[in-house]
Design an enzyme around this catalytic site. Sequence first.
Site, PDB file in Angstrom:
ATOM      1  N   ASP B  95       0.850  -1.197   0.000  1.00 26.89           N
ATOM      2  CA  ASP B  95       0.000   0.000   0.000  1.00 26.89           C
ATOM      3  C   ASP B  95       0.884   1.244   0.000  1.00 26.89           C
ATOM      4  OD1 ASP B  95      -2.126   1.650  -0.047  1.00 26.89           O
ATOM      5  OD2 ASP B  95      -2.950   1.073   1.893  1.00 26.89           O
ATOM      6  N   HIS B 202      -8.030   1.175   7.347  1.00 23.67           N
ATOM      7  CA  HIS B 202      -8.336   2.495   6.792  1.00 23.67           C
ATOM      8  C   HIS B 202      -9.651   3.030   7.368  1.00 23.67           C
ATOM      9  CE1 HIS B 202      -5.641   1.403   3.158  1.00 23.67           C
ATOM     10  NE2 HIS B 202      -4.962   1.749   4.208  1.00 23.67           N
ATOM     11  N   GLU B 205     -12.430   9.387  10.433  1.00 26.00           N
ATOM     12  CA  GLU B 205     -12.891   9.549  11.807  1.00 26.00           C
ATOM     13  C   GLU B 205     -13.201  11.018  12.103  1.00 26.00           C
ATOM     14  OE1 GLU B 205     -11.504   6.723  14.993  1.00 26.00           O
ATOM     15  OE2 GLU B 205     -10.372   8.483  15.592  1.00 26.00           O
ATOM     16  N   ASN B 326       4.026   5.001   4.083  1.00 26.01           N
ATOM     17  CA  ASN B 326       4.731   3.927   3.373  1.00 26.01           C
ATOM     18  C   ASN B 326       5.333   4.511   2.108  1.00 26.01           C
ATOM     19  OD1 ASN B 326       3.713   2.060   5.188  1.00 26.01           O
ATOM     20  ND2 ASN B 326       2.276   1.122   3.770  1.00 26.01           N
ATOM     21  N   PRO B 374      -2.430   8.414  14.045  1.00 27.31           N
ATOM     22  CA  PRO B 374      -3.766   7.906  14.364  1.00 27.31           C
ATOM     23  C   PRO B 374      -3.716   6.851  15.465  1.00 27.31           C
ATOM     24  CG  PRO B 374      -3.009   7.059  12.240  1.00 27.31           C
ATOM     25  CD  PRO B 374      -1.950   7.986  12.735  1.00 27.31           C
ATOM     26  N   HIS B 400       4.279   5.838  13.316  1.00 25.18           N
ATOM     27  CA  HIS B 400       3.143   6.115  12.425  1.00 25.18           C
ATOM     28  C   HIS B 400       1.796   5.758  13.040  1.00 25.18           C
ATOM     29  CE1 HIS B 400       2.558   1.891  11.677  1.00 25.18           C
ATOM     30  NE2 HIS B 400       1.771   2.067  10.652  1.00 25.18           N
ATOM     31  N   GLY B 401       1.795   5.070  14.156  1.00 24.70           N
ATOM     32  CA  GLY B 401       0.508   4.676  14.725  1.00 24.70           C
ATOM     33  C   GLY B 401       0.725   3.891  15.991  1.00 24.70           C
ATOM     34  N   LYS B 476     -15.584   2.883   8.633  1.00 29.80           N
ATOM     35  CA  LYS B 476     -14.512   1.946   8.303  1.00 29.80           C
ATOM     36  C   LYS B 476     -14.863   1.130   7.073  1.00 29.80           C
ATOM     37  CE  LYS B 476     -12.081  -0.184  11.216  1.00 29.80           C
ATOM     38  NZ  LYS B 476     -10.842   0.550  11.001  1.00 29.80           N
TER      39      LYS B 476
END
Lengths: 135, 477
Positions: B95, B202, B205, B326, B374, B400-401, B476
């Site tokens: 991705d 993904h 929100e 990415n 996130p 990143h998360g 979602k």
Amino acid sequence: MSFEEISHTADVKIRARAPTLEALFSETFKALMQVMYGATRRGGILREIRIESPDNESLLADFLSEVLFVSEVEGLVFLSARISINGSRLTAELTGEPFDHVRHCGGSEVKGISYSGLSITHDANGYMLDIIFDV
Amino acid sequence: MLEGVNRIGVHEWEIPVGYVAGMRVPGRIFLSESLGRTLEPGAVQQLANVATLPGILKHSLAMPDIHWGYGFPIGGVAAFSVDEGVISPGGVGFDINCGVRLLTTPLQEKDVSGRRDLIEELFRAVPTGVGAKSALKVSSRSLEGMMAKGAQWAVGAGYGVERDLRRCEEGGFMKAADSRTVSDKAKQRGIPQGGTLGSGNHFLEVQVVREIFDPDAAKAFGLTLGQVCCMIHCGSRGLGHQICTDHLKTLESATKKYHITIPDRQLACAPITSPEGMAYFSAMAAAANYAWANRQMITHTTRQVLSKMFKVEYDEMPLMYDVAHNVAKMEEHVVDGTRMKVCVHRKGATRSFGPGAADLPTDLSSIGQPVIIPGSMGTSSFILRGTRTAMERTFGSTCHGAGRIMSRTQAKKMKSGREIVANLLKEGIIVRAHSENAIADEAPEVYKSSDEVVNVVHEVGISRLVARLSPLGVIKG
């Protein structure tokens, strides 16, 4: 013949077993479809895929990558595949149906077939493989 | 902590050369002791594998959200010398430019809290989930535009405003993109999916700014306490997946052609300056641009929904920032005292450029780049800012998360999607998805605590906390 989902932190790891290489590929293909679209799938629409790759692992990864492509661009969900392998060549006859929002929305989109941890082994009991689908 | 991983600082661990054969540099992980308990041997192995690649500089790095992936670990960062190094799709992933952006609004929590109709309207307007096709018609000419100019194409086509571009990493497109290196198959997959969210982790929100840690930076980023924002997390969809698949094959042949030894086939690579390496980079850039255009199109749809429902003007909803998670980029960094051009791979990691760095909008130059982290579904997300420490220590990168700690198989055994939705609703969070399965996969418990992950990067100094946002509603895939 069977496949099972093995615990993997980020992605989907499948372990499949079968008496022949063709059946092993067919099981892995079914696992891919089940991960993406769930267990309620029907046949009817036919497609053929032909692949040529230098080794068994590449042949499988290339076959499943082609399935991802066909399934997405044609909006088809496949039930099963009849596979024949002759050395470095594979022919798969797939049977499936159009994507149905109600029955097929429960799965996870598979982004790619990973070579990490992909191994096909063979012993007296038949063939076995582990494969990771990136979801 | 796992055997063979040595502590060298409060939040810093080293994987010495020799952990796997052929390592050229040590591995380095930024991790708290308690997060270390969830570190998987597979992830450490992958971090060490990256250290064997030719031309790698300083360290094979991992952020505190490290977990087991394919090729590179998730949370992995590595920079390579442009002259002697390699480029690998295993360091970017399928991705390409999966990323995240934050859209601000003039609305307050009381305006949207409990508004199920807003979540339903967003769910209706933004295509999500497996098999989703776009309502925004993308022609093959538009696709060329998306691949060449990314978010800039989208703004030109009416899906945003000029200012949005100044708030995107790279101005919303990489100049190196060349659609001649993108297969027809990838293009076929790209056309119907422009403006779709996808599935898995993904999401879109609706959030509220709950806490501000750094008032000056928050002001510069346009964030105020109680303000409603929308976070959009998605990537390059089937086009990016196909580009990775196609070039992985070419690069596997190239690995043999250039006599490169790799410990994992997913690390197939080629010298950056080779025709194969450059072709991958150009195609990857095209996918990255498609992802920026995609997030811009979803932003447009979101703004339209908010305009219609709350009578907010389109330009009252500025984009705070958009970051890639990415990607491989050509950047200038100081290595052993010398400024040089390097190819930085970030696989599940965020650029975190500090004050004064190139590519920052002038009004943020003294603050640093906004970094968006996130959280998992139902938990806090964080805004941080890039730092000079990141430039010195991590090639301008941070986490990143939250990072997964539990597999999907384990997650499904724990709680049903229905239970999770009911629990989140009790906390005032509305969840909407096509299937309960998708929700069970992404239960809050399957991730590391995002608070703990961001505390590590804050304390190490590779990004600094600015604000915390909590969710009000989520759609979602």
